[in-house]
Write a protein that holds these residues in place. Structure first.
Motif, mmCIF file in Angstrom:
data_model
loop_
_atom_site.group_PDB
_atom_site.id
_atom_site.type_symbol
_atom_site.label_atom_id
_atom_site.label_comp_id
_atom_site.label_asym_id
_atom_site.label_seq_id
_atom_site.Cartn_x
_atom_site.Cartn_y
_atom_site.Cartn_z
ATOM 1 N N GLY A 83 5.870 3.470 -1.949
ATOM 2 C CA GLY A 83 7.099 4.026 -2.504
ATOM 3 C C GLY A 83 6.838 5.239 -3.366
ATOM 4 N N SER A 84 5.826 5.155 -4.208
ATOM 5 C CA SER A 84 5.446 6.257 -5.074
ATOM 6 C C SER A 84 5.122 7.508 -4.269
ATOM 7 C CB SER A 84 4.224 5.824 -5.902
ATOM 8 O OG SER A 84 3.589 6.914 -6.488
ATOM 9 N N ASN A 85 4.371 7.336 -3.201
ATOM 10 C CA ASN A 85 3.964 8.490 -2.393
ATOM 11 C C ASN A 85 5.108 9.102 -1.603
ATOM 12 O OD1 ASN A 85 0.956 9.284 -2.346
ATOM 13 N ND2 ASN A 85 0.994 7.083 -2.697
ATOM 14 N N VAL A 86 6.090 8.314 -1.238
ATOM 15 C CA VAL A 86 7.271 8.887 -0.583
ATOM 16 C C VAL A 86 7.965 9.844 -1.550
ATOM 17 C CG1 VAL A 86 9.579 8.368 0.322
ATOM 18 C CG2 VAL A 86 7.612 6.995 1.055
ATOM 19 N N PHE A 87 8.177 9.392 -2.787
ATOM 20 C CA PHE A 87 8.809 10.261 -3.778
ATOM 21 C C PHE A 87 7.964 11.504 -4.043
ATOM 22 C CE2 PHE A 87 11.276 6.473 -4.979
ATOM 23 C CZ PHE A 87 12.541 7.042 -5.111
ATOM 24 N N MET A 88 6.665 11.327 -4.219
ATOM 25 C CA MET A 88 5.819 12.463 -4.575
ATOM 26 C C MET A 88 5.713 13.472 -3.444
ATOM 27 S SD MET A 88 4.795 13.358 -7.287
ATOM 28 C CE MET A 88 3.728 14.308 -8.269
ATOM 29 N N THR A 89 5.695 13.000 -2.216
ATOM 30 C CA THR A 89 5.651 13.933 -1.086
ATOM 31 C C THR A 89 6.908 14.800 -1.069
ATOM 32 O OG1 THR A 89 4.251 12.426 0.167
ATOM 33 C CG2 THR A 89 5.438 14.105 1.426
ATOM 34 N N PHE A 90 8.065 14.192 -1.320
ATOM 35 C CA PHE A 90 9.288 14.985 -1.389
ATOM 36 C C PHE A 90 9.266 15.923 -2.593
ATOM 37 C CE2 PHE A 90 11.131 12.194 1.783
ATOM 38 C CZ PHE A 90 11.940 13.074 2.486
ATOM 39 N N ALA A 91 8.735 15.463 -3.723
ATOM 40 C CA ALA A 91 8.673 16.320 -4.916
ATOM 41 C C ALA A 91 7.778 17.528 -4.679
ATOM 42 C CB ALA A 91 8.174 15.508 -6.110
ATOM 43 N N TRP A 92 6.653 17.328 -4.027
ATOM 44 C CA TRP A 92 5.697 18.413 -3.849
ATOM 45 C C TRP A 92 6.003 19.305 -2.658
ATOM 46 C CZ3 TRP A 92 0.060 16.329 -4.766
ATOM 47 C CH2 TRP A 92 -0.088 15.986 -6.112
ATOM 48 N N TYR A 93 6.531 18.734 -1.585
ATOM 49 C CA TYR A 93 6.662 19.496 -0.335
ATOM 50 C C TYR A 93 8.086 19.617 0.196
ATOM 51 C CZ TYR A 93 1.655 18.766 -0.407
ATOM 52 O OH TYR A 93 0.345 18.733 -0.797
ATOM 53 N N GLY A 94 9.017 18.864 -0.320
ATOM 54 C CA GLY A 94 10.390 18.901 0.186
ATOM 55 C C GLY A 94 11.050 20.253 0.065
ATOM 56 N N HIS A 95 10.713 20.983 -0.985
ATOM 57 C CA HIS A 95 11.317 22.305 -1.210
ATOM 58 C C HIS A 95 10.875 23.335 -0.178
ATOM 59 C CE1 HIS A 95 7.603 24.041 -2.846
ATOM 60 N NE2 HIS A 95 7.389 22.809 -3.308
ATOM 61 N N LEU A 96 9.821 23.054 0.573
ATOM 62 C CA LEU A 96 9.367 24.027 1.573
ATOM 63 C C LEU A 96 10.415 24.251 2.659
ATOM 64 C CD1 LEU A 96 5.621 22.985 1.974
ATOM 65 C CD2 LEU A 96 6.596 24.822 0.574
ATOM 66 N N LYS A 97 11.321 23.307 2.791
ATOM 67 C CA LYS A 97 12.410 23.445 3.758
ATOM 68 C C LYS A 97 13.551 24.301 3.186
ATOM 69 C CE LYS A 97 14.627 20.580 7.192
ATOM 70 N NZ LYS A 97 14.812 19.228 7.697
ATOM 71 N N HIS A 98 13.472 24.603 1.907
ATOM 72 C CA HIS A 98 14.541 25.340 1.215
ATOM 73 C C HIS A 98 13.943 26.534 0.468
ATOM 74 C CE1 HIS A 98 17.014 21.855 2.111
ATOM 75 N NE2 HIS A 98 16.031 21.112 1.647
ATOM 76 N N LYS A 99 13.293 27.406 1.185
ATOM 77 C CA LYS A 99 12.576 28.522 0.558
ATOM 78 C C LYS A 99 13.508 29.539 -0.092
ATOM 79 C CE LYS A 99 8.387 28.028 3.183
ATOM 80 N NZ LYS A 99 7.344 28.629 3.957
ATOM 81 N N GLY A 100 14.783 29.492 0.226
ATOM 82 C CA GLY A 100 15.735 30.416 -0.383
ATOM 83 C C GLY A 100 16.186 29.975 -1.767
ATOM 84 N N ALA A 101 15.897 28.739 -2.144
ATOM 85 C CA ALA A 101 16.311 28.252 -3.465
ATOM 86 C C ALA A 101 15.446 28.883 -4.547
ATOM 87 C CB ALA A 101 16.174 26.724 -3.508
ATOM 88 N N ALA A 102 16.030 29.049 -5.704
ATOM 89 C CA ALA A 102 15.312 29.636 -6.835
ATOM 90 C C ALA A 102 14.152 28.728 -7.251
ATOM 91 C CB ALA A 102 16.264 29.826 -8.011
ATOM 92 N N LEU A 103 13.048 29.353 -7.618
ATOM 93 C CA LEU A 103 11.856 28.592 -7.993
ATOM 94 C C LEU A 103 12.136 27.646 -9.162
ATOM 95 C CD1 LEU A 103 8.905 27.973 -7.483
ATOM 96 C CD2 LEU A 103 8.314 29.906 -8.958
ATOM 97 N N TRP A 104 12.881 28.117 -10.168
ATOM 98 C CA TRP A 104 13.180 27.256 -11.315
ATOM 99 C C TRP A 104 13.949 26.014 -10.877
ATOM 100 C CZ3 TRP A 104 18.021 25.762 -12.558
ATOM 101 C CH2 TRP A 104 19.080 26.516 -12.040
ATOM 102 N N ALA A 105 14.827 26.170 -9.882
ATOM 103 C CA ALA A 105 15.621 25.042 -9.404
ATOM 104 C C ALA A 105 14.756 24.028 -8.658
ATOM 105 C CB ALA A 105 16.760 25.536 -8.507
ATOM 106 N N VAL A 106 13.851 24.514 -7.815
ATOM 107 C CA VAL A 106 13.010 23.562 -7.071
ATOM 108 C C VAL A 106 12.026 22.871 -8.009
ATOM 109 C CG1 VAL A 106 13.306 24.687 -4.836
ATOM 110 C CG2 VAL A 106 11.354 25.295 -6.251
ATOM 111 N N ILE A 107 11.597 23.556 -9.063
ATOM 112 C CA ILE A 107 10.733 22.903 -10.055
ATOM 113 C C ILE A 107 11.506 21.793 -10.762
ATOM 114 C CG2 ILE A 107 9.531 23.220 -12.258
ATOM 115 C CD1 ILE A 107 8.716 26.035 -11.211
ATOM 116 N N ALA A 108 12.731 22.087 -11.174
ATOM 117 C CA ALA A 108 13.543 21.086 -11.868
ATOM 118 C C ALA A 108 13.823 19.883 -10.972
ATOM 119 C CB ALA A 108 14.857 21.717 -12.350
ATOM 120 N N VAL A 109 14.197 20.137 -9.735
ATOM 121 C CA VAL A 109 14.469 19.033 -8.806
ATOM 122 C C VAL A 109 13.191 18.254 -8.530
ATOM 123 C CG1 VAL A 109 15.174 18.483 -6.436
ATOM 124 C CG2 VAL A 109 16.502 20.117 -7.775
#
Length: 114
Positions: A14-40
């Motif tokens: 379970g922990s690794n599912v969350f962390m994978t999304f935290a670390w790599y999920g934003h790669l699908k949304h490269k147009g989002a602001a960096l500060w926003a992807v860091i916060a999310v």
């Protein structure tokens, strides 16, 4: 397998599912602001810590620290491979598979008794 050995594994998954999304999920949304992807990412990482810390605390009663780390690495690579293919739409190549297998082989030796 007894519950004391299963719970840490389940929590690490379970922990690794969350962390994978935290670390790599934003790669699908490269147009989002960096500060926003860091916060999310930080918001996604909080539940990851809430699972990882108890997994390691409980797991230390039945596994060594090295075994917990090796297990976590294999779980991470497995979840990452699934995530990479299903969420990011990237393929796992033969070289990726070989690299992951070598890491898993290293973890195997952490559980091997002398």
């Amino acid at each position: 397998m007894e519950t004391a050995r299963i719970w840490p594994i389940a929590l690490l998954i379970g922990s690794n599912v969350f962390m994978t999304f935290a670390w790599y999920g934003h790669l699908k949304h490269k147009g989002a602001a960096l500060w926003a992807v860091i916060a999310v990412s930080w918001l996604i990482a909080l539940p990851e810590y809430m699972l990882a810390v108890p997994a390691n605390r409980m797991g230390s009663n039945v596994y060594s620290a090295a075994q917990l780390k090796g297990m976590q690495e294999v779980i991470t690579l497995t979840i990452f491979a699934i995530f990479s293919v299903t969420y990011l739409g990237q393929r796992i190549t033969l070289n990726h598979g070989i690299g992951f297998a070598l890491i898993a082989a290293g973890a195997f030796f952490l559980f091997r008794t002398n």
